[in-house]
Scaffold this active site. Sequence first.
Site, PDB file in Angstrom:
ATOM      1  N   TYR A  31       0.824  -1.207   0.000  1.00 36.37           N
ATOM      2  CA  TYR A  31       0.000   0.000   0.000  1.00 36.37           C
ATOM      3  C   TYR A  31       0.858   1.258   0.000  1.00 36.37           C
ATOM      4  O   TYR A  31       2.078   1.190   0.158  1.00 36.37           O
ATOM      5  CB  TYR A  31      -0.944   0.003   1.207  1.00 36.37           C
ATOM      6  N   ARG A  50       7.799   4.082  -4.809  1.00 39.83           N
ATOM      7  CA  ARG A  50       7.906   3.156  -3.662  1.00 39.83           C
ATOM      8  C   ARG A  50       6.864   2.039  -3.780  1.00 39.83           C
ATOM      9  O   ARG A  50       7.137   0.890  -3.425  1.00 39.83           O
ATOM     10  CB  ARG A  50       7.745   3.930  -2.348  1.00 39.83           C
ATOM     11  N   ARG A  98      -7.328 -20.740  -1.406  1.00 39.60           N
ATOM     12  CA  ARG A  98      -6.262 -20.513  -0.443  1.00 39.60           C
ATOM     13  C   ARG A  98      -5.132 -21.542  -0.560  1.00 39.60           C
ATOM     14  O   ARG A  98      -5.320 -22.727  -0.304  1.00 39.60           O
ATOM     15  CB  ARG A  98      -6.818 -20.551   0.984  1.00 39.60           C
ATOM     16  N   LYS A 145       6.420  -1.726   1.975  1.00 38.87           N
ATOM     17  CA  LYS A 145       5.231  -1.124   2.593  1.00 38.87           C
ATOM     18  C   LYS A 145       4.060  -2.083   2.399  1.00 38.87           C
ATOM     19  O   LYS A 145       3.250  -1.944   1.478  1.00 38.87           O
ATOM     20  CB  LYS A 145       4.956   0.266   1.993  1.00 38.87           C
ATOM     21  N   GLU A 177      13.157   3.195  13.894  1.00 36.06           N
ATOM     22  CA  GLU A 177      12.018   4.022  13.463  1.00 36.06           C
ATOM     23  C   GLU A 177      10.878   3.833  14.450  1.00 36.06           C
ATOM     24  O   GLU A 177      11.040   3.177  15.486  1.00 36.06           O
ATOM     25  CB  GLU A 177      11.587   3.687  12.029  1.00 36.06           C
ATOM     26  N   LEU A 201      11.124   1.628   6.999  1.00 40.20           N
ATOM     27  CA  LEU A 201      10.435   2.051   5.786  1.00 40.20           C
ATOM     28  C   LEU A 201      11.091   3.371   5.373  1.00 40.20           C
ATOM     29  O   LEU A 201      11.156   4.293   6.196  1.00 40.20           O
ATOM     30  CB  LEU A 201       8.943   2.264   6.047  1.00 40.20           C
TER      31      LEU A 201
END
Length: 285
Positions: A31, A50, A98, A145, A177, A201
């Site tokens: 995302y 990104r 799945r 991300k 971070e 990130l």
Amino acid sequence: MLVYLNGDWIPADSARVSVFDRGFIFGDSVYEVIPVYGHRTFREAAHLARLKASMAAVGMDERLGPVHWPTVCTRLAETLPAGDGTLYLQVTRGAAPRQHAFPANAPLTLFAYARPRVSEPAGSAASEMTAVLCDDIRWARCDIKTTSLIANVLLVQEALRRGADEALLVRDGLVNEGAVSNVFAVCGERLRTAPRNHLILGGITRDVVLELAAGLGIAVEERAPSQAELSGAREVLITSSSREVAAVTRIDGRPVGDGRPGPVFHRLHAAFETFKEEVRMGRRM
Ligand code: PDD
């Protein structure tokens, strides 16, 4: 509110994704969050680069989900009533029976929406926050991300439980971070922040702050502060698309410096506000 889903624009409450979507089943999904000021996106190219890098890092084949993100972003940014907000973009590996292995040809699920920025009440210290130190319980690819954010969710909840706003994450004695932000510390005469590697990130706001610091003649060192260095720092700042640039005034209940936002914060915050104004005017991206 209209959202973008797989090429269509639909009201949010009638948008549907399969229960077999791998984003739902496995968190197999990446995302972006892109700030918008005055209907204009902030560093859109860097955010989209990104997103592409996150997709490549998890082996998502872009050909399974063709979309022109700049067009989607422009349209979403136009819908924000007061012009300021954030865009949320998500790509999952699609819906399939799945099994862990990648499905052969499932189309990617592409989703995006715009969220207005919640304006803070006048006089409130939106740029001031508190933090606690927590063990970094995340995996070792924090540079991707991904929406697999259970560790970050638990860490933020732990910060809230301890009466703070953000968790600063310690791994091997270093503060790399935050659970939802990058961290800077003023140690001696330098602004220190962790280097861009797999343990953080690589924040777009972080990059802007590094550029602003260079312009202001603030010496920067990309080396993660140790837990002890952070505790002795004169100032601690965090950056993110949603919090922008904020001063951390207490860590684990103890004041950082004199417990008030310091001079380095004030300079960087002012420069960031100017930068935002220029984005609003269309003079910068
Ligand atoms: N999070 N580090 C982590 C773990 C983050 O989740 C974020 C942002 C950042 C800052 O990145 P940027 O400056 O590009 O926003 C650093 C977003 C805002 C979120 O998940 O909502």
